[in-house]
Design a protein around this motif. Structure first.
Motif, PDB file in Angstrom:
ATOM      1  N   VAL A   8       0.868  -1.218   0.013  1.00  0.00           N
ATOM      2  CA  VAL A   8       0.096   0.013  -0.110  1.00  0.00           C
ATOM      3  C   VAL A   8       1.166   1.108   0.059  1.00  0.00           C
ATOM      4  CG1 VAL A   8      -1.843   1.374   1.334  1.00  0.00           C
ATOM      5  CG2 VAL A   8      -1.508  -1.229   1.289  1.00  0.00           C
ATOM      6  N   ILE A   9       0.597   2.080  -1.004  1.00  0.00           N
ATOM      7  CA  ILE A   9       1.560   3.208  -1.138  1.00  0.00           C
ATOM      8  C   ILE A   9       1.085   4.615  -0.695  1.00  0.00           C
ATOM      9  CG2 ILE A   9       2.685   4.657  -2.799  1.00  0.00           C
ATOM     10  CD1 ILE A   9       3.763   1.942  -2.792  1.00  0.00           C
ATOM     11  N   ALA A  10       1.758   5.382   0.015  1.00  0.00           N
ATOM     12  CA  ALA A  10       1.115   6.446   0.722  1.00  0.00           C
ATOM     13  C   ALA A  10       1.356   7.580  -0.165  1.00  0.00           C
ATOM     14  CB  ALA A  10       1.771   6.821   2.178  1.00  0.00           C
ATOM     15  N   VAL A  11       0.657   8.668  -0.432  1.00  0.00           N
ATOM     16  CA  VAL A  11       0.961   9.911  -1.273  1.00  0.00           C
ATOM     17  C   VAL A  11       0.363  11.038  -0.574  1.00  0.00           C
ATOM     18  CG1 VAL A  11       1.134   8.518  -3.486  1.00  0.00           C
ATOM     19  CG2 VAL A  11      -1.166   9.595  -2.550  1.00  0.00           C
ATOM     20  N   LEU A  12       0.924  12.228  -0.937  1.00  0.00           N
ATOM     21  CA  LEU A  12       0.562  13.356  -0.211  1.00  0.00           C
ATOM     22  C   LEU A  12      -0.598  13.747  -1.015  1.00  0.00           C
ATOM     23  CD1 LEU A  12       3.990  15.031   0.401  1.00  0.00           C
ATOM     24  CD2 LEU A  12       2.393  14.087   1.976  1.00  0.00           C
ATOM     25  N   LYS A  13      -1.522  14.742  -0.274  1.00  0.00           N
ATOM     26  CA  LYS A  13      -2.627  15.335  -1.286  1.00  0.00           C
ATOM     27  C   LYS A  13      -2.095  16.464  -2.009  1.00  0.00           C
ATOM     28  CE  LYS A  13      -5.954  14.536   2.547  1.00  0.00           C
ATOM     29  NZ  LYS A  13      -6.903  15.336   3.697  1.00  0.00           N
ATOM     30  N   LYS A  14      -2.858  16.494  -3.281  1.00  0.00           N
ATOM     31  CA  LYS A  14      -2.120  17.524  -4.200  1.00  0.00           C
ATOM     32  C   LYS A  14      -2.369  18.926  -3.657  1.00  0.00           C
ATOM     33  CE  LYS A  14      -1.804  14.847  -7.955  1.00  0.00           C
ATOM     34  NZ  LYS A  14      -0.731  14.712  -8.586  1.00  0.00           N
ATOM     35  N   SER A  15      -1.405  19.807  -3.958  1.00  0.00           N
ATOM     36  CA  SER A  15      -1.577  21.193  -3.431  1.00  0.00           C
ATOM     37  C   SER A  15      -1.472  22.039  -4.794  1.00  0.00           C
ATOM     38  CB  SER A  15      -0.519  21.626  -2.407  1.00  0.00           C
ATOM     39  OG  SER A  15      -0.597  20.729  -1.465  1.00  0.00           O
ATOM     40  N   LYS A  16      -2.464  22.653  -5.245  1.00  0.00           N
ATOM     41  CA  LYS A  16      -2.477  23.379  -6.485  1.00  0.00           C
ATOM     42  C   LYS A  16      -2.219  24.882  -6.142  1.00  0.00           C
ATOM     43  CE  LYS A  16      -5.887  20.768  -8.790  1.00  0.00           C
ATOM     44  NZ  LYS A  16      -7.169  20.575  -9.653  1.00  0.00           N
ATOM     45  N   SER A  17      -2.066  25.339  -5.022  1.00  0.00           N
ATOM     46  CA  SER A  17      -1.432  26.642  -4.600  1.00  0.00           C
ATOM     47  C   SER A  17      -1.085  26.400  -3.163  1.00  0.00           C
ATOM     48  CB  SER A  17      -2.902  27.408  -4.519  1.00  0.00           C
ATOM     49  OG  SER A  17      -3.727  27.109  -3.532  1.00  0.00           O
ATOM     50  N   SER A  19      -2.008  28.253  -0.610  1.00  0.00           N
ATOM     51  CA  SER A  19      -3.175  28.131   0.276  1.00  0.00           C
ATOM     52  C   SER A  19      -3.174  26.580   0.445  1.00  0.00           C
ATOM     53  CB  SER A  19      -4.321  28.792  -0.083  1.00  0.00           C
ATOM     54  OG  SER A  19      -3.947  30.111  -0.239  1.00  0.00           O
ATOM     55  N   ASP A  20      -3.451  25.687  -0.442  1.00  0.00           N
ATOM     56  CA  ASP A  20      -3.610  24.390  -0.431  1.00  0.00           C
ATOM     57  C   ASP A  20      -2.443  23.715   0.479  1.00  0.00           C
ATOM     58  OD1 ASP A  20      -5.776  24.548  -1.937  1.00  0.00           O
ATOM     59  OD2 ASP A  20      -5.117  23.679  -3.769  1.00  0.00           O
ATOM     60  N   LEU A  21      -1.399  23.983  -0.124  1.00  0.00           N
ATOM     61  CA  LEU A  21      -0.229  23.464   0.590  1.00  0.00           C
ATOM     62  C   LEU A  21      -0.207  23.830   1.973  1.00  0.00           C
ATOM     63  CD1 LEU A  21       2.443  21.931   0.496  1.00  0.00           C
ATOM     64  CD2 LEU A  21       3.592  24.167   0.233  1.00  0.00           C
ATOM     65  N   ILE A  22      -0.479  24.958   2.633  1.00  0.00           N
ATOM     66  CA  ILE A  22      -0.576  25.368   3.963  1.00  0.00           C
ATOM     67  C   ILE A  22      -1.854  24.466   4.599  1.00  0.00           C
ATOM     68  CG2 ILE A  22      -1.196  27.027   5.691  1.00  0.00           C
ATOM     69  CD1 ILE A  22      -0.037  28.899   3.648  1.00  0.00           C
ATOM     70  N   ILE A  23      -2.620  24.275   4.062  1.00  0.00           N
ATOM     71  CA  ILE A  23      -4.001  23.628   4.409  1.00  0.00           C
ATOM     72  C   ILE A  23      -3.650  22.162   4.709  1.00  0.00           C
ATOM     73  CG2 ILE A  23      -6.259  22.800   3.979  1.00  0.00           C
ATOM     74  CD1 ILE A  23      -6.918  25.415   2.788  1.00  0.00           C
ATOM     75  N   ASN A  24      -2.853  21.526   3.598  1.00  0.00           N
ATOM     76  CA  ASN A  24      -2.715  20.206   3.716  1.00  0.00           C
ATOM     77  C   ASN A  24      -1.516  19.954   4.525  1.00  0.00           C
ATOM     78  OD1 ASN A  24      -4.577  19.504   1.629  1.00  0.00           O
ATOM     79  ND2 ASN A  24      -2.869  19.579   0.094  1.00  0.00           N
ATOM     80  N   ALA A  25      -0.317  20.757   4.778  1.00  0.00           N
ATOM     81  CA  ALA A  25       0.541  20.517   5.815  1.00  0.00           C
ATOM     82  C   ALA A  25       0.238  20.718   7.083  1.00  0.00           C
ATOM     83  CB  ALA A  25       1.529  21.835   5.534  1.00  0.00           C
ATOM     84  N   ARG A  26      -0.909  21.550   7.368  1.00  0.00           N
ATOM     85  CA  ARG A  26      -1.496  21.732   8.893  1.00  0.00           C
ATOM     86  C   ARG A  26      -2.308  20.391   9.065  1.00  0.00           C
ATOM     87  NH1 ARG A  26      -0.230  25.975  11.210  1.00  0.00           N
ATOM     88  NH2 ARG A  26      -0.541  28.010  10.012  1.00  0.00           N
ATOM     89  N   GLY A  27      -3.079  19.842   7.954  1.00  0.00           N
ATOM     90  CA  GLY A  27      -3.642  18.475   8.170  1.00  0.00           C
ATOM     91  C   GLY A  27      -2.741  17.448   8.823  1.00  0.00           C
ATOM     92  N   VAL A  28      -1.592  17.368   7.759  1.00  0.00           N
ATOM     93  CA  VAL A  28      -0.524  16.338   8.185  1.00  0.00           C
ATOM     94  C   VAL A  28      -0.063  16.504   9.627  1.00  0.00           C
ATOM     95  CG1 VAL A  28       1.611  15.406   7.837  1.00  0.00           C
ATOM     96  CG2 VAL A  28       0.186  15.641   6.148  1.00  0.00           C
ATOM     97  N   PHE A  29       0.027  17.997   9.976  1.00  0.00           N
ATOM     98  CA  PHE A  29       0.745  18.270  11.371  1.00  0.00           C
ATOM     99  C   PHE A  29      -0.238  17.696  12.241  1.00  0.00           C
ATOM    100  CE2 PHE A  29       0.504  21.196  14.711  1.00  0.00           C
ATOM    101  CZ  PHE A  29       1.575  20.975  15.360  1.00  0.00           C
ATOM    102  N   ASN A  30      -1.479  18.397  12.222  1.00  0.00           N
ATOM    103  CA  ASN A  30      -2.693  18.045  13.304  1.00  0.00           C
ATOM    104  C   ASN A  30      -2.783  16.541  13.314  1.00  0.00           C
ATOM    105  OD1 ASN A  30      -3.071  20.737  13.825  1.00  0.00           O
ATOM    106  ND2 ASN A  30      -4.469  20.899  12.288  1.00  0.00           N
ATOM    107  N   SER A  31      -2.813  15.689  12.211  1.00  0.00           N
ATOM    108  CA  SER A  31      -3.029  14.299  12.363  1.00  0.00           C
ATOM    109  C   SER A  31      -1.766  13.369  12.990  1.00  0.00           C
ATOM    110  CB  SER A  31      -3.226  13.866  11.066  1.00  0.00           C
ATOM    111  OG  SER A  31      -4.603  14.376  10.355  1.00  0.00           O
ATOM    112  N   MET A  32      -0.832  14.059  12.868  1.00  0.00           N
ATOM    113  CA  MET A  32       0.513  13.424  13.181  1.00  0.00           C
ATOM    114  C   MET A  32       0.717  13.419  14.657  1.00  0.00           C
ATOM    115  SD  MET A  32       2.826  12.767   9.899  1.00  0.00           S
ATOM    116  CE  MET A  32       3.765  11.521  10.633  1.00  0.00           C
ATOM    117  N   THR A  33       0.367  14.623  15.336  1.00  0.00           N
ATOM    118  CA  THR A  33       0.608  15.192  16.533  1.00  0.00           C
ATOM    119  C   THR A  33      -0.331  14.329  17.551  1.00  0.00           C
ATOM    120  OG1 THR A  33       0.918  17.317  15.910  1.00  0.00           O
ATOM    121  CG2 THR A  33       0.396  17.075  18.242  1.00  0.00           C
ATOM    122  N   GLY A  34       0.322  13.615  18.420  1.00  0.00           N
ATOM    123  CA  GLY A  34      -0.418  12.709  19.466  1.00  0.00           C
ATOM    124  C   GLY A  34      -0.782  11.431  18.820  1.00  0.00           C
TER     125      GLY A  34
END
Length: 120
Positions: A8-17, A19-34
């Motif tokens: 099973v291969i992990a990929v990052l969500k696409k960031s077209k801008s 703003s998308d990159l910031i939202i996606n990075a925050r999502g990863v940060f929040n999901s991995m914290t704790g």
């Protein structure tokens, strides 16, 4: 009888801008914290440092978009590159954990706010 387990291969969500990159990075940060799947000492990137880099990118993007700009494109792009580098390292950490636990791979990947690559 041989049992074949499909990787099973992990990929990052696409960031077209940015703003998308910031939202996606925050999502990863929040999901991995704790997240019990990802003890802080097992990660290539310290999550508090990742959060600081996300905040710097957000500040640089906001400053670059202001009229007149208070941040340069180079400052914004440098901050973007650091966040992307952290995301690639965290993606590698998530993939390693998924590879080590193939029965739970999809759940592990999704728990980090990443997606499973569709097979073709």
């Amino acid at each position: 009888m041989t049992v074949i387990i499909k990787r099973v291969i992990a990929v990052l969500k696409k960031s077209k801008s940015i703003s998308d990159l910031i939202i996606n990075a925050r999502g990863v940060f929040n999901s991995m914290t704790g997240n019990a799947n990802f003890p802080p000492l097992d990660l290539s990137v310290q999550l508090p440092d990742f959060e600081i880099r996300i905040n710097k990118l957000e500040t640089a993007e906001t400053g670059f978009q202001q009229q007149p700009p208070t941040k340069t494109k180079a400052q914004r792009d440098d901050a973007r590159d650091l966040v992307n580098a952290d995301l690639r390292k965290l993606l590698s950490d998530v993939q390693q954990k998924a590879d080590d636990n193939p029965a739970d791979a999809q759940e592990i990947i999704e728990s980090a706010d990443m997606v499973v690559k569709k097979s073709s």
